[in-house]
Design an enzyme around this catalytic site. Structure first.
Site, PDB file in Angstrom:
ATOM      1  N   THR A 130      36.316  -5.735  31.288  1.00 52.27           N
ATOM      2  CA  THR A 130      35.128  -6.517  30.961  1.00 52.27           C
ATOM      3  C   THR A 130      34.047  -5.629  30.351  1.00 52.27           C
ATOM      4  OG1 THR A 130      33.654  -8.253  31.758  1.00 52.27           O
ATOM      5  CG2 THR A 130      34.093  -6.448  33.291  1.00 52.27           C
ATOM      6  N   LYS A 149      35.634  -4.164  26.222  1.00 52.72           N
ATOM      7  CA  LYS A 149      36.679  -5.043  25.661  1.00 52.72           C
ATOM      8  C   LYS A 149      37.131  -4.644  24.254  1.00 52.72           C
ATOM      9  CE  LYS A 149      35.538  -9.240  28.277  1.00 52.72           C
ATOM     10  NZ  LYS A 149      35.222 -10.677  28.200  1.00 52.72           N
ATOM     11  N   GLY A 186      30.306 -11.609  21.749  1.00 56.37           N
ATOM     12  CA  GLY A 186      31.665 -11.335  22.219  1.00 56.37           C
ATOM     13  C   GLY A 186      32.390 -12.583  22.697  1.00 56.37           C
ATOM     14  N   ALA A 187      31.760 -13.350  23.564  1.00 49.31           N
ATOM     15  CA  ALA A 187      32.403 -14.553  24.102  1.00 49.31           C
ATOM     16  C   ALA A 187      32.516 -15.631  23.024  1.00 49.31           C
ATOM     17  CB  ALA A 187      31.614 -15.074  25.295  1.00 49.31           C
TER      18      ALA A 187
HETATM   19  P1  NAD Z   1      26.683 -11.238  23.622  1.00 53.93           P
HETATM   20  O1  NAD Z   1      25.420 -10.562  23.953  1.00 53.93           O
HETATM   21  O2  NAD Z   1      27.833 -10.470  23.041  1.00 53.93           O
HETATM   22  O3  NAD Z   1      26.390 -12.441  22.589  1.00 53.93           O
HETATM   23  C1  NAD Z   1      25.379 -13.389  22.763  1.00 53.93           C
HETATM   24  C2  NAD Z   1      25.024 -13.947  21.384  1.00 53.93           C
HETATM   25  O4  NAD Z   1      24.083 -15.010  21.559  1.00 53.93           O
HETATM   26  C3  NAD Z   1      24.359 -12.926  20.461  1.00 53.93           C
HETATM   27  O5  NAD Z   1      25.002 -12.931  19.203  1.00 53.93           O
HETATM   28  C4  NAD Z   1      22.903 -13.386  20.384  1.00 53.93           C
HETATM   29  O6  NAD Z   1      22.314 -13.099  19.126  1.00 53.93           O
HETATM   30  C5  NAD Z   1      23.066 -14.876  20.591  1.00 53.93           C
HETATM   31  N1  NAD Z   1      21.871 -15.540  21.106  1.00 53.93           N
HETATM   32  C6  NAD Z   1      21.087 -15.158  22.146  1.00 53.93           C
HETATM   33  N2  NAD Z   1      20.110 -16.054  22.344  1.00 53.93           N
HETATM   34  C7  NAD Z   1      20.274 -17.024  21.427  1.00 53.93           C
HETATM   35  C8  NAD Z   1      19.578 -18.218  21.140  1.00 53.93           C
HETATM   36  N3  NAD Z   1      18.517 -18.598  21.845  1.00 53.93           N
HETATM   37  N4  NAD Z   1      20.039 -18.989  20.125  1.00 53.93           N
HETATM   38  C9  NAD Z   1      21.116 -18.614  19.397  1.00 53.93           C
HETATM   39  N5  NAD Z   1      21.806 -17.491  19.622  1.00 53.93           N
HETATM   40  C10 NAD Z   1      21.394 -16.695  20.632  1.00 53.93           C
HETATM   41  O7  NAD Z   1      27.142 -11.954  24.964  1.00 53.93           O
HETATM   42  P2  NAD Z   1      28.605 -12.540  25.295  1.00 53.93           P
HETATM   43  O8  NAD Z   1      29.448 -11.471  25.857  1.00 53.93           O
HETATM   44  O9  NAD Z   1      29.085 -13.274  24.103  1.00 53.93           O
HETATM   45  O10 NAD Z   1      28.300 -13.544  26.481  1.00 53.93           O
HETATM   46  C11 NAD Z   1      27.433 -14.675  26.337  1.00 53.93           C
HETATM   47  C12 NAD Z   1      27.351 -15.402  27.662  1.00 53.93           C
HETATM   48  O11 NAD Z   1      28.595 -16.008  27.926  1.00 53.93           O
HETATM   49  C13 NAD Z   1      27.127 -14.465  28.858  1.00 53.93           C
HETATM   50  O12 NAD Z   1      25.780 -14.428  29.156  1.00 53.93           O
HETATM   51  C14 NAD Z   1      27.930 -15.063  29.985  1.00 53.93           C
HETATM   52  O13 NAD Z   1      27.064 -15.814  30.819  1.00 53.93           O
HETATM   53  C15 NAD Z   1      28.853 -16.032  29.308  1.00 53.93           C
HETATM   54  N6  NAD Z   1      30.290 -15.738  29.491  1.00 53.93           N
HETATM   55  C16 NAD Z   1      31.026 -16.604  30.227  1.00 53.93           C
HETATM   56  C17 NAD Z   1      32.390 -16.401  30.373  1.00 53.93           C
HETATM   57  C18 NAD Z   1      33.218 -17.352  31.184  1.00 53.93           C
HETATM   58  O14 NAD Z   1      34.349 -17.010  31.510  1.00 53.93           O
HETATM   59  N7  NAD Z   1      32.742 -18.535  31.487  1.00 53.93           N
HETATM   60  C19 NAD Z   1      33.000 -15.297  29.771  1.00 53.93           C
HETATM   61  C20 NAD Z   1      32.205 -14.423  29.017  1.00 53.93           C
HETATM   62  C21 NAD Z   1      30.851 -14.651  28.884  1.00 53.93           C
END
Ligand code: NAD
Length: 282
Positions: A69, A73, A136-137
């Site tokens: 994680t 990743k 990432g997600a």
């Molecule tokens: P990350 O930081 O890689 O990406 C987040 C993206 O969201 C960025 O590109 C950012 O610019 C954008 N962003 C932030 N605020 C925004 C807004 N108000 N409007 C539009 N875009 C916005 O994070 P990640 O690793 O992609 O994870 C995102 C969220 O997903 C995490 O906070 C976590 O809670 C959740 N997640 C859940 C699972 C699951 O299994 N359910 C798995 C991974 C991540």
């Protein structure tokens, strides 16, 4: 050994992760001897440890595999012999399997979201969906949406270049899905109203309250999915629920990524309901 599971989770700040308990409880319920270690790279005893050294140590100790994680990743890919198609498409690995001297990388976040969507939003209209967040997600979720039959996908991110890059990536990897990026959600909804919305931004997390979309844009006939699961009932999910929308909370993706990882580690099917029950204990 066929009657055991030896695995672990490598990441930073993973003390509250529910993955270890889900894996352990499922393995025990199936009668397997189980060791599943939290390999927290923030722990003082690993201050000198690098990712390559940690992966080497796990392999040498006879681990069946690893979950990977934040923030490793992408970095882990350079340490592997082979990637699954999904891991290659997404460019990130959350599960490594050690088999016959080979290290194989998988991305079960993609399948995890897709399976959660197929089960939790069965029959949903997939003509046009909007994805909020291209981090990432979001990359895994975008591919999963295409795999769930989404025909047109519009991607929004406050970092417009990220949204553009993800639209191009998905267009290349999933040609059946028409993709584009937008910088103006209100204009998009006025011109080409989507059937569903997915949040893959961190907005809505306990430490980041709020929503990445204006509540006025959410209409009762839209389905709304969130991947944030802490809290389970995010502001987006509760707003959409109150509007009468079909909703999909983030727990499904978290549970199904673990279901698939268990199957890859052990070669045995996992019981999603049992893993969900473990997840819900928190
Ligand atoms: P990350 O930081 O890689 O990406 C987040 C993206 O969201 C960025 O590109 C950012 O610019 C954008 N962003 C932030 N605020 C925004 C807004 N108000 N409007 C539009 N875009 C916005 O994070 P990640 O690793 O992609 O994870 C995102 C969220 O997903 C995490 O906070 C976590 O809670 C959740 N997640 C859940 C699972 C699951 O299994 N359910 C798995 C991974 C991540």
């Amino acid at each position: 050994r066929e009657d055991s599971l030896l695995a672990g989770l490598i990441g930073r700040g993973i003390q509250l992760s529910r993955t270890p308990l889900m894996q352990m409880a499922e393995a025990r319920a199936q009668g397997l001897f189980t060791v599943y270690k939290k390999l927290d790279m923030d722990a003082p005893e690993r201050a000198e440890m690098t990712l390559p050294a940690m992966v080497d140590a796990a392999e040498a100790a006879g681990f069946d595999g690893l979950n990977i994680t934040y923030p490793f990743k992408i970095e882990v890919i350079g340490l592997l012999d082979e990637l699954s198609d999904n891991a290659r498409a997404v460019g990130a690995v959350n599960t490594v399997v050690f088999r016959d001297g080979q290290r194989i990388g998988h991305n079960t976040d993609l399948w995890g979201f897709a399976e959660s969507f197929r089960r939790g939003l069965e029959g949903a209209d997939t003509r046009h969906a909007v994805l909020l967040g291209a981090g990432g997600a979001g990359v895994a979720v975008a591919h999963a949406l295409a795999d769930c039959g989404v025909k047109a996908l519009t991607i929004f991110d406050t970092d417009a270049a990220r949204a553009e890059a993800l639209a191009a990536l998905v267009a290349g990897n999933r040609p059946g899905c028409k993709t584009r990026a937008t910088t103006d959600l209100a204009a998009l909804f006025a011109a080409d109203r989507p059937c569903g919305i997915v949040n893959a931004t961190p907005m809505g997390m306990a430490k980041l309250p709020g929503m990445a979309i204006d509540a006025d844009l959410i209409a009762p006939d839209m389905w709304v999915a969130d991947i944030v699961y802490f809290p389970l009932e995010t502001q987006l999910i509760s707003t959409a629920r109150a509007r009468g929308c079909r909703v999909l909370p983030g727990s499904g993706m978290a549970v199904y990524q673990a279901v698939r990882a268990f199957e890859l580690f052990t070669g045995r099917p996992a019981d999603p309901n049992r893993m969900k029950a473990t997840f819900d204990v928190f």
